[in-house]
Scaffold this motif. Structure first.
Motif, short mmCIF file in Angstrom:
data_model
loop_
_atom_site.label_atom_id
_atom_site.label_comp_id
_atom_site.label_asym_id
_atom_site.label_seq_id
_atom_site.Cartn_x
_atom_site.Cartn_y
_atom_site.Cartn_z
N VAL A 153 0.80 -1.22 0.00
CA VAL A 153 0.00 0.00 0.00
C VAL A 153 0.84 1.27 0.00
CG1 VAL A 153 -1.74 1.34 1.26
CG2 VAL A 153 -1.99 -1.11 1.06
N ALA A 156 2.99 1.50 -3.23
CA ALA A 156 2.15 1.69 -4.41
C ALA A 156 1.55 3.09 -4.43
CB ALA A 156 1.05 0.63 -4.46
N ASN A 157 1.12 3.60 -3.27
CA ASN A 157 0.58 4.96 -3.22
C ASN A 157 1.62 5.98 -3.67
OD1 ASN A 157 -1.83 3.94 -2.24
ND2 ASN A 157 -1.45 4.53 -0.13
N PHE A 176 -2.02 0.84 -9.56
CA PHE A 176 -3.25 0.88 -8.78
C PHE A 176 -4.02 -0.44 -8.92
CE2 PHE A 176 -7.83 1.82 -8.56
CZ PHE A 176 -7.91 2.35 -7.27
N MET A 179 -2.52 -3.55 -6.91
CA MET A 179 -2.25 -3.44 -5.47
C MET A 179 -2.89 -4.60 -4.71
SD MET A 179 -2.76 0.65 -4.83
CE MET A 179 -2.29 0.60 -3.09
N ARG A 182 -6.17 -1.55 -1.15
CA ARG A 182 -6.18 -0.10 -1.39
C ARG A 182 -6.77 0.60 -0.18
NH1 ARG A 182 -8.81 -2.21 -6.19
NH2 ARG A 182 -7.24 -2.42 -7.82
N SER A 186 -4.82 5.61 -1.70
CA SER A 186 -4.70 4.97 -3.02
C SER A 186 -5.71 5.58 -3.99
CB SER A 186 -4.96 3.46 -2.93
OG SER A 186 -4.25 2.88 -1.89
N TRP A 187 -6.97 5.67 -3.54
CA TRP A 187 -8.02 6.21 -4.40
C TRP A 187 -7.77 7.68 -4.70
CZ3 TRP A 187 -11.36 3.38 -7.06
CH2 TRP A 187 -11.56 2.05 -6.65
N SER A 189 -4.93 9.18 -4.77
CA SER A 189 -3.75 9.29 -5.63
C SER A 189 -4.10 9.02 -7.09
CB SER A 189 -2.67 8.30 -5.17
OG SER A 189 -2.23 8.61 -3.88
#
Length: 195
Positions: A153, A156-157, A176, A179, A182, A186-187, A189
């Motif tokens: 997380v 990846a973010n 995204f 992943m 999330r 994340s959302w 980004s």
């Protein structure tokens, strides 16, 4: 802190875990710098200053209070350093906008063959985004992928933010969509990348 003072009345022998917990408390409070200095002094007094966990917590503590010079001094004096020590100092520099020193520490850490963790990659990738150096971005991205952290997380973010800032929407969406899980960041980004 009150409970800690009570332990002193009962002659409880302090451990690295106890002192680390106290430092982390002073760190997270955001308003207990003086108390943190006292705990630092106590760590020296009882011989726990060079415990790797105590040292790492002190690094984070001083970085959080914008005292990176003090954190750097402690880091240099530590007889043993681990990934948390390195990452804590990197984060202190990142938080103070000193991207050059974050990248220097990352390179030195790799030279010493210290394995990066999820937080290390998130810190370094955030630094790369601020530096806007595409070649550096690719080297760090390759290292994160090789180490297997690209789907975690926090990593990846940071990757989504970095790729979005470079205008690489397709690549940001790829990260995204792959992943493991999330979160709200994340959302946000991926939405920001699209914007």
């Amino acid at each position: 802190m009150l409970l800690f003072r009570e332990t002193q009345n009962f002659s409880v022998r302090p451990s690295g875990f106890l002192v680390s917990s106290l430092i982390a408390t002073c760190d997270r409070s955001g308003c207990m710098f003086g108390e943190g200095i006292q705990v630092h002094g106590f760590a020296i007094k009882v011989g726990l200053l060079y415990d790797v966990f105590v040292g790492s917590c002190l690094l984070h503590f001083y970085g959080a209070y914008k005292r990176v010079f003090d954190a750097q001094r402690i880091f240099e004096e530590m007889p043993e350093r681990n990934v948390v020590s390195w990452t804590s100092l990197m984060f202190g520099y990142l938080d103070n906008g000193d991207f050059k020193n974050v990248m220097y520490l990352y390179q030195e850490m790799r030279k010493e063959a210290i394995s990066c963790n999820e937080n290390t990659f998130a810190t370094v990738i955030a630094t790369c985004s601020s530096l806007e150096d595409e070649l550096l971005d690719l080297k760090v991205l390759a290292h994160a992928v090789k180490s297997g952290f690209e789907t975690k997380v926090s990593v990846a973010n940071s990757l989504i933010n970095m790729l979005g800032s470079l205008g690489s929407l397709k690549e940001a969406y790829y990260v995204f969509s792959h992943m493991d899980e999330r979160d709200t960041i994340s959302w946000n980004s991926i939405i920001s990348a699209h914007v």
